[in-house]
Scaffold this motif. Structure first.
Motif, PDB file in Angstrom:
ATOM      1  N   MET A 225      25.730 -89.259 -18.123  1.00 20.02           N
ATOM      2  CA  MET A 225      26.368 -87.945 -18.288  1.00 20.02           C
ATOM      3  C   MET A 225      27.881 -88.037 -18.086  1.00 20.02           C
ATOM      4  O   MET A 225      28.660 -87.425 -18.816  1.00 20.02           O
ATOM      5  CB  MET A 225      25.760 -86.959 -17.289  1.00 20.02           C
ATOM      6  CG  MET A 225      24.328 -86.617 -17.632  1.00 20.02           C
ATOM      7  SD  MET A 225      23.819 -85.063 -16.880  1.00 20.02           S
ATOM      8  CE  MET A 225      23.680 -85.578 -15.189  1.00 20.02           C
ATOM      9  N   PHE A 226      28.260 -88.811 -17.087  1.00 17.51           N
ATOM     10  CA  PHE A 226      29.697 -88.982 -16.830  1.00 17.51           C
ATOM     11  C   PHE A 226      30.384 -89.570 -18.052  1.00 17.51           C
ATOM     12  O   PHE A 226      31.449 -89.118 -18.468  1.00 17.51           O
ATOM     13  CB  PHE A 226      29.882 -89.890 -15.608  1.00 17.51           C
ATOM     14  CG  PHE A 226      31.306 -90.046 -15.192  1.00 17.51           C
ATOM     15  CD1 PHE A 226      31.967 -91.262 -15.356  1.00 17.51           C
ATOM     16  CD2 PHE A 226      32.006 -88.988 -14.638  1.00 17.51           C
ATOM     17  CE1 PHE A 226      33.282 -91.415 -14.971  1.00 17.51           C
ATOM     18  CE2 PHE A 226      33.327 -89.133 -14.250  1.00 17.51           C
ATOM     19  CZ  PHE A 226      33.962 -90.349 -14.419  1.00 17.51           C
ATOM     20  N   LYS A 229      30.853 -86.889 -20.651  1.00 11.70           N
ATOM     21  CA  LYS A 229      31.955 -85.970 -20.365  1.00 11.70           C
ATOM     22  C   LYS A 229      33.295 -86.637 -20.617  1.00 11.70           C
ATOM     23  O   LYS A 229      34.239 -86.022 -21.102  1.00 11.70           O
ATOM     24  CB  LYS A 229      31.898 -85.469 -18.912  1.00 11.70           C
ATOM     25  CG  LYS A 229      30.643 -84.719 -18.561  1.00 11.70           C
ATOM     26  CD  LYS A 229      30.413 -83.514 -19.453  1.00 11.70           C
ATOM     27  CE  LYS A 229      28.941 -83.122 -19.443  1.00 11.70           C
ATOM     28  NZ  LYS A 229      28.411 -82.781 -20.753  1.00 11.70           N
ATOM     29  N   VAL A 232      34.009 -86.587 -24.216  1.00  9.72           N
ATOM     30  CA  VAL A 232      34.455 -85.260 -24.657  1.00  9.72           C
ATOM     31  C   VAL A 232      35.918 -85.044 -24.288  1.00  9.72           C
ATOM     32  O   VAL A 232      36.727 -84.602 -25.109  1.00  9.72           O
ATOM     33  CB  VAL A 232      33.569 -84.163 -24.032  1.00  9.72           C
ATOM     34  CG1 VAL A 232      34.170 -82.795 -24.297  1.00  9.72           C
ATOM     35  CG2 VAL A 232      32.166 -84.228 -24.583  1.00  9.72           C
ATOM     36  N   MET A 233      36.247 -85.390 -23.046  1.00 12.07           N
ATOM     37  CA  MET A 233      37.632 -85.196 -22.606  1.00 12.07           C
ATOM     38  C   MET A 233      38.584 -86.046 -23.437  1.00 12.07           C
ATOM     39  O   MET A 233      39.695 -85.617 -23.748  1.00 12.07           O
ATOM     40  CB  MET A 233      37.762 -85.544 -21.123  1.00 12.07           C
ATOM     41  CG  MET A 233      37.244 -84.438 -20.239  1.00 12.07           C
ATOM     42  SD  MET A 233      37.770 -84.581 -18.533  1.00 12.07           S
ATOM     43  CE  MET A 233      36.660 -85.828 -17.964  1.00 12.07           C
ATOM     44  N   ILE A 236      39.149 -84.251 -26.702  1.00 14.07           N
ATOM     45  CA  ILE A 236      40.022 -83.084 -26.543  1.00 14.07           C
ATOM     46  C   ILE A 236      41.471 -83.528 -26.359  1.00 14.07           C
ATOM     47  O   ILE A 236      42.392 -82.966 -26.958  1.00 14.07           O
ATOM     48  CB  ILE A 236      39.594 -82.227 -25.335  1.00 14.07           C
ATOM     49  CG1 ILE A 236      38.170 -81.722 -25.519  1.00 14.07           C
ATOM     50  CG2 ILE A 236      40.536 -81.056 -25.148  1.00 14.07           C
ATOM     51  CD1 ILE A 236      37.629 -81.000 -24.302  1.00 14.07           C
ATOM     52  N   THR A 237      41.645 -84.548 -25.530  1.00 16.42           N
ATOM     53  CA  THR A 237      43.003 -85.034 -25.280  1.00 16.42           C
ATOM     54  C   THR A 237      43.653 -85.523 -26.555  1.00 16.42           C
ATOM     55  O   THR A 237      44.831 -85.247 -26.809  1.00 16.42           O
ATOM     56  CB  THR A 237      42.985 -86.159 -24.240  1.00 16.42           C
ATOM     57  OG1 THR A 237      42.224 -85.750 -23.125  1.00 16.42           O
ATOM     58  CG2 THR A 237      44.393 -86.507 -23.801  1.00 16.42           C
TER      59      THR A 237
END
Lengths: 492, 428
Positions: A225-226, A229, A232-233, A236-237
Motif C-alpha cells: 500500500m505504501f 501511495k 500516486v504522489m 501528482i508531483t
C-alpha cells in the motif's frame, strides 16, 4: 594515500552546522568551480543537513563518516563519465587508516549494491538513484549531478548506519581501495551465488507458505500500500512540476510585453518597468520553487519507491527461505511416517524379496536408509531453522529501523516542500510590495501644469475627481460605500 | 420603477429655467456633472418581449442619478431612475462620437467576451458577465459625466433622466449624417500631403497601445488556465494524504490536516482568478480607448483633406489666372492652343480674369473658414487628448497598483496555507 593531504575534510557533525539552513537548499555546483575542495566541502555540509536531522543520541555511536562530493567529468576510451570523490573518516579498527579519499563512478555504486544484496539476501540494502531520469536529460548538467550526488551520499550514509552492512568487506574496499586495486577486486566474479539464489527464487514462488509469521504478512501488505501511495504522489508531483514549468515559460514572456509597452509611453514608463521587473523576479522565484520541488521532493519520493521495491524483494527472499524450511519439515515428517510404516510392514512381497533377498534383510535395509535420511533431514531442518530465525530477526530489525528512518525522511521531505512554498510566496510578496512602492512614487520630473486659461483649471479639477470614483468603483468587488465618492465642491 | 420614484424631469424636456438644475449648476460655476451629481448603474434585470413569432430576451440596467450638492435648486427630491439596455448605451455613444469628433469618447464594455480562459463567464446571460458589464457601463457614464463638454450634452442628460422618447430625440438630431463615412476617411488618410505629425503619432500610439494590451490579455488568459490547473492538482495531494493517513498509524492527524490544507489551496484559486478578471476588464477599457483615439485621428484626416482640397482649388484658380495674364513668351501648351484655335479677344480675357478673381476671392474666404474650423478642431482635439493622456497615466498607475495588491493578497493567502501545512508536517 590520502591521509597526509586530507586536512581540509571537516567532520560533518562537529563542524559548525547552522540550524537555519533551509532544508534542501543547495547551491548549484558547476564542474569548474568544484576544483577547490574547500568550497565543495562547505557545500557538502549543507548536503549533510540530512544527517543532523537524525536523533542526536546516534551521533556519538557513529564511527564511520562518509561524504560524497566533487563530481568530475572524465573521458575514457569508450565513453565519457563522471566520478565523485568519496571521503571516509573512521575510527574503526577494521580500517588501517582513519581517513581515505577515493573516486568512484555510478557503476561502481551499482556493483557495490549488487554485492551487498548477494551477501545479505535478507537485509535491506538501501536503493540507488535511477540510472536515467526523464527530466534531466543531460547527465553532465550541474543540476543532474547535484541531485545524483545527494542520492549517492544518502546511500552511503544509510549503509554506514547499518549495524551489519557497514562492516561488509566489499564496502570497505569500495571506500578505501585505490583505483586499480578496486578494478581488480570487482573482476572477481561470484556469479555462482546469484545463479543459485535465482533457482531458489523459483522454488519459493510456487510453494505455498503454510505458516507465515503474521508480522511479515502485515509488513507485506503495508509495503504494497505504501508503494501505491508513493506512486500516486509521484504522479501528482510530476503533474505539478509540469504545470508550473509551463506557467513559468508563459510568465517569462509576459514581463517583456510591459517593457515593450513602456517604449510607447513617457509618464507611464516607470510604472510599466516596475511591472516588468516584478514579473521577472516572480519568474526567478517560481523557477527556484520548481527546481526545488523536482530535486528535493520528487526525487526523494522516487527513491523511496525504489526502497519499497528493495523491501519487496527482501520479503520475497525471506519467504523463499521459510519455504525451504517448511519443505524440509514436510519431507522429514514424511520420512518419519515411512519409518513407522516400514516397522510394521511385511517385506515378503517387496521388490527385494522378489529379487531373491531375505525379506527381513530388505526390511532392515529400508529402515537403515530411512534412518540416514531422517538424520540428514533433521540436520538440514535445524540449519534451515537457524537460517530462518536469523533472517527473520535481521529483517525485523531492519524494518524497524527503516520505519523510523522513513518517518524522519517523510517528515523532512514534506516539511522542506511546504517551507519552499512558503518562501516562494514570501519572495513574491516582497516583489509586489516593492512594485506598489515604485508605481505609487511621486514622479520627480513632472512640471507643474500651466494654468493659463479657465479651461485648463477645469481640466485640473475634473481630472482630480475622475481618479477616485472611477478607479475605486472598478477596484472593489463589493459595492463600495457610495459616501466615499462624494466630491468636494469646487468653486472658482 | 420609474413611476414610484419622483423625477424632476417628467414629460417636458427641458424644464423651466428655474427648475432646471443643469442651468443652476452652470450658473454657480460647475464644469462637469460629477461635481454635483452621483450616477450609478445599480442592478441588472432580465426582460423578455415577444413580438410576432420572435421572443427577445435581454438585460436592462437600472440607471440612477442623485444631486449631491445642496446649493443646486431643483424640483422633486433630486433623484431619477430608469432602465436602459446595452444597445441604448451604444446609441448614446454613436451619437457622441458623431457630434463631438474632436473628443476622445470613452468606450463601452465589449459586446462579446474576449481573452477568456476556461472558467471565465462568456455567455451574455451569465451572472458574472452581467455584473462585470454593469460595472463597466457605470464607468462609461461616469467618464462622460466628468467631461466638461460631453456632460453638458442634452442627449446625454436625456439618457440619464428621460426614459420615454429618448431614442426618438437622438434620431431627431440626425447625428448619422454628421459623421464621416469610413470610405472618405480611408481616402483621406492616403491622400494627405501635409498631415500634422501629432495626429500621425497619435494614430500610431493608438495602434501600439492596442497591440500591447492585447498581448498582455492574451497571455494572461493562458496564465489563468495554468494557474487553475496547478491549484486543482494540489487538491489531489489532499486526497492521497488522507489515504496515506490510513496506513501510517503514527501520522494520522498530521496527514489529515495537511490534506485539508491542500484542499484549501486548491479551492482558493477560484476567488483569486475572479478578482483578476477586474484587471483584465480595466485593461480592456484602455484597449478600447485605442479605437476612440483613432476615431479622432480619422476626423482630423478628413478635415485636413478638406483643407487641402480647398488649397488645391485655390492654387489651381490662381494658376489659371496667371496663365491668362501671360501674353506670348515661352512655349506653353496653352500658347499652342491659342496659336491653333485662336486666342481670346482682349474683352474675353478681361471677362475671364474678372470671373477668376471672383472665384479666387470666394475660395480664399472658403479657405479661411475651413482653416479656422480645422484649427478649432485641432485645438479642441489636442486639448482633450492631453486630458486623456493625463487621465490615462493616473488610471493605469492605479490599475497596476490594484493588480499588485491583488497579488499581495494571493501571496499572503499562500503563505498562510503553506505555513499551516508546514506546521502539520513539523508535528509528524
Amino acid at each position: 594515500m590520502m591521509s597526509s593531504e586530507n586536512t581540509q575534510f571537516k567532520d560533518p557533525l562537529t563542524s559548525s552546522y547552522n540550524k537555519d539552513i533551509d532544508y534542501g537548499e543547495l547551491e548549484s555546483l558547476d564542474l569548474d568551480a568544484s576544483a577547490k575542495s574547500e568550497i565543495s566541502v562547505s557545500r557538502s555540509s549543507s548536503l549533510i543537513a540530512n544527517l543532523s536531522g537524525y536523533d542526536d543520541d546516534d551521533v556519538d555511536a557513529r564511527d564511520l563518516f562518509i561524504v560524497v562530493d566533487d563530481p568530475e567529468r572524465h573521458t575514457g576510451t569508450m565513453d565519457a563519465y563522471v566520478t565523485f570523490r568519496i571521503t571516509t573518516k573512521t575510527t574503526r579498527s577494521e580500517f588501517d587508516d582513519s581517513e581515505y579519499q577515493v573516486r568512484r563512478r555510478y557503476n561502481d555504486f551499482l556493483w557495490l549494491r549488487q554485492k551487498l544484496e548477494e551477501t545479505y539476501p535478507t537485509h535491506l540494502v538501501p536503493p540507488l538513484p535511477e540510472k536515467h531520469t526523464l527530466r534531466r536529460l543531460d547527465r553532465f548538467s550541474p543540476e543532474f549531478l547535484r541531485v545524483r550526488q545527494t542520492a549517492l551520499q544518502k546511500f552511503l550514509f544509510r549503509l554506514a548506519d547499518h549495524p551489519v552492512l557497514s562492516f561488509n568487506k566489499d564496502l570497505q574496499i569500495f571506500l578505501t581501495a585505490k583505483a586499480w586495486e578496486f578494478q581488480a577486486h570487482k573482476k572477481q566474479g561470484t556469479g555462482l551465488i546469484s545463479r543459485v539464489s535465482d533457482s531458489i527464487h523459483n522454488i519459493g514462488s510456487s510453494y505455498m507458505l503454510k505458516n507465515r509469521n503474521p508480522d511479515f504478512a502485515i509488513m507485506q501488505e503495508y509495503i504494497l500500500m505504501f508503494g501505491e501511495k508513493l506512486a500516486v504522489m509521484d504522479r501528482i508531483t510530476q503533474r505539478v512540476v509540469k504545470e508550473q514549468t509551463e506557467y513559468l515559460s508563459l510568465l517569462m514572456d509576459w514581463g517583456p510585453i510591459y517593457t515593450l509597452w513602456s517604449n510607447s509611453e513617457d509618464t507611464l514608463t516607470p510604472a510599466l518597468q516596475a511591472m516588468s521587473k516584478a514579473v521577472d523576479h516572480w519568474c526567478q522565484a517560481l523557477k527556484e520553487l520548481v527546481d526545488g520541488t523536482e530535486d528535493n521532493f520528487a526525487q526523494p519520493l522516487k527513491e523511496y519507491t525504489l526502497y519499497t521495491d528493495a523491501i519487496k524483494a527482501v520479503l520475497k527472499r525471506r519467504d523463499v527461505i521459510q519455504a525451504e524450511y517448511d519443505m524440509t519439515v514436510d519431507e522429514l515428517n514424511k520420512k518419519k511416517d515411512e519409518r513407522e510404516q516400514v516397522k510394521i510392514s511385511d517385506q515378503t512381497y517387496s521388490i527385494g524379496a522378489f529379487l531373491g533377498k531375505d525379506p527381513d534383510e530388505v526390511k532392515q535395509q529400508k529402515q537403515d536408509k530411512l534412518e540416514q535420511q531422517i538424520q540428514d533431514l533433521t540436520h538440514q531442518m535445524e540449519a534451515l531453522n537457524d537460517k530462518t530465525v536469523c533472517s527473520d530477526t535481521d529483517l525485523k530489525a531492519d524494518m524497524e529501523r527503516w520505519h523510523k528512518n522513513k518517518h524522519r525522511d517523510m517528515k523532512e521531505i514534506f516539511l522542506s516542500w511546504a517551507d519552499r512554498n512558503v518562501k516562494y510566496y514570501e519572495k513574491c510578496l516582497s516583489v509586489w510590495e516593492n512594485a506598489v512602492r515604485v508605481i505609487q512614487a511621486k514622479d520627480p520630473g513632472t512640471e507643474p501644469l500651466q494654468l493659463n486659461t479657465q479651461e485648463d483649471q477645469s481640466l485640473l479639477t475634473m481630472q482630480d475627481e475622475l481618479s477616485s470614483p472611477i478607479m475605486m468603483k472598478s477596484a472593489e468587488c463589493e459595492h463600495s460605500d457610495k459616501q466615499e465618492n462624494t466630491k468636494e465642491e469646487r468653486t472658482q | 420603477m420609474a413611476d414610484e420614484v419622483p423625477t424632476y424631469s417628467p414629460e417636458n424636456f427641458p424644464n423651466t429655467p428655474d427648475e432646471d438644475p443643469f442651468e443652476n449648476a452652470r450658473k454657480i460655476g460647475k464644469t462637469n456633472l460629477l461635481q454635483w451629481m452621483e450616477i450609478t448603474v445599480v442592478e441588472p434585470e432580465k426582460r423578455t418581449t415577444s413580438s410576432m413569432k420572435m421572443q427577445d430576451t435581454f438585460i436592462v440596467y437600472l440607471v440612477e442619478t442623485r444631486i449631491t450638492d445642496n446649493n443646486i435648486k431643483c424640483s422633486g427630491d433630486g433623484t431619477t431612475s430608469l432602465w436602459r439596455r446595452y444597445n441604448e448605451f451604444e446609441l448614446l455613444r454613436s451619437y457622441l462620437e458623431s457630434i463631438y469628433p474632436a473628443m476622445v469618447i470613452p468606450p463601452l464594455p465589449e459586446k462579446k467576451a474576449s481573452y477568456t480562459w476556461q472558467n471565465s463567464a462568456t455567455d451574455k446571460f451569465d451572472a458574472e458577465f452581467i455584473e462585470r458589464r454593469r460595472a463597466a457601463l457605470e464607468i462609461f457614464l461616469l467618464r462622460v459625466a466628468a467631461h466638461p463638454l460631453l456632460s453638458q450634452d442634452k442627449i446625454f442628460i436625456g439618457f440619464l433622466q428621460k426614459e420615454d422618447g429618448w431614442k426618438d430625440s437622438v434620431y431627431a438630431t440626425d447625428f448619422l449624417s454628421k459623421g464621416e463615412s469610413r470610405l472618405k476617411a480611408l481616402n483621406a488618410s492616403f491622400r494627405l500631403k501635409k498631415p500634422d505629425r501629432r495626429f500621425e503619432e497619435l494614430k500610431n500610439y493608438g495602434n501600439e497601445i492596442q497591440c500591447n494590451i492585447a498581448n498582455i490579455l492574451k497571455l494572461r488568459a493562458k496564465l489563468a488556465d495554468r494557474q487553475y490547473g496547478i491549484h486543482k492538482v494540489h487538491g489531489n495531494f489532499g486526497r492521497v494524504f488522507c489515504e496515506l493517513s490510513g496506513i501510517e498509524k503514527d501520522m494520522v492527524d498530521q496527514l489529515q490536516s495537511a490534506g485539508h490544507y491542500m484542499n484549501v489551496y486548491s479551492e482558493a484559486v477560484d476567488g483569486i482568478l475572479e478578482e483578476e478578471e477586474q484587471y483584465s476588464d480595466q485593461l480592456k477599457e484602455y484597449l478600447a480607448f485605442g479605437d476612440s483615439l483613432r476615431a479622432v485621428c480619422r476626423k482630423y484626416e478628413c478635415i485636413q483633406y478638406d483643407v487641402e482640397k480647398v488649397e488645391d482649388n485655390l492654387a489651381y484658380k490662381q494658376n489659371q489666372k496667371d496663365m491668362l495674364g501671360k501674353t506670348g513668351g515661352s512655349f506653353s501648351l496653352s500658347g499652342m492652343k491659342k496659336a491653333i484655335f485662336g486666342g481670346d479677344t482682349p474683352e474675353q480675357r478681361e471677362q475671364k480674369i474678372k470671373q477668376l478673381d471672383e472665384q479666387i476671392k470666394q475660395t480664399e474666404q472658403e479657405l479661411q473658414q475651413v482653416n479656422t474650423d480645422a484649427q478649432k478642431f485641432i485645438d479642441a482635439a489636442l486639448r482633450d487628448i492631453d486630458r486623456f493622456k493625463r487621465q490615462k497615466t493616473k488610471d493605469l498607475k492605479e490599475i497596476f497598483t490594484n493588480y499588485a495588491i491583488m497579488q499581495i493578497k494571493t501571496c499572503k493567502k499562500g503563505i498562510a496555507i503553506w505555513t499551516s501545512a508546514k506546521d502539520c508536517f513539523a508535528k509528524m
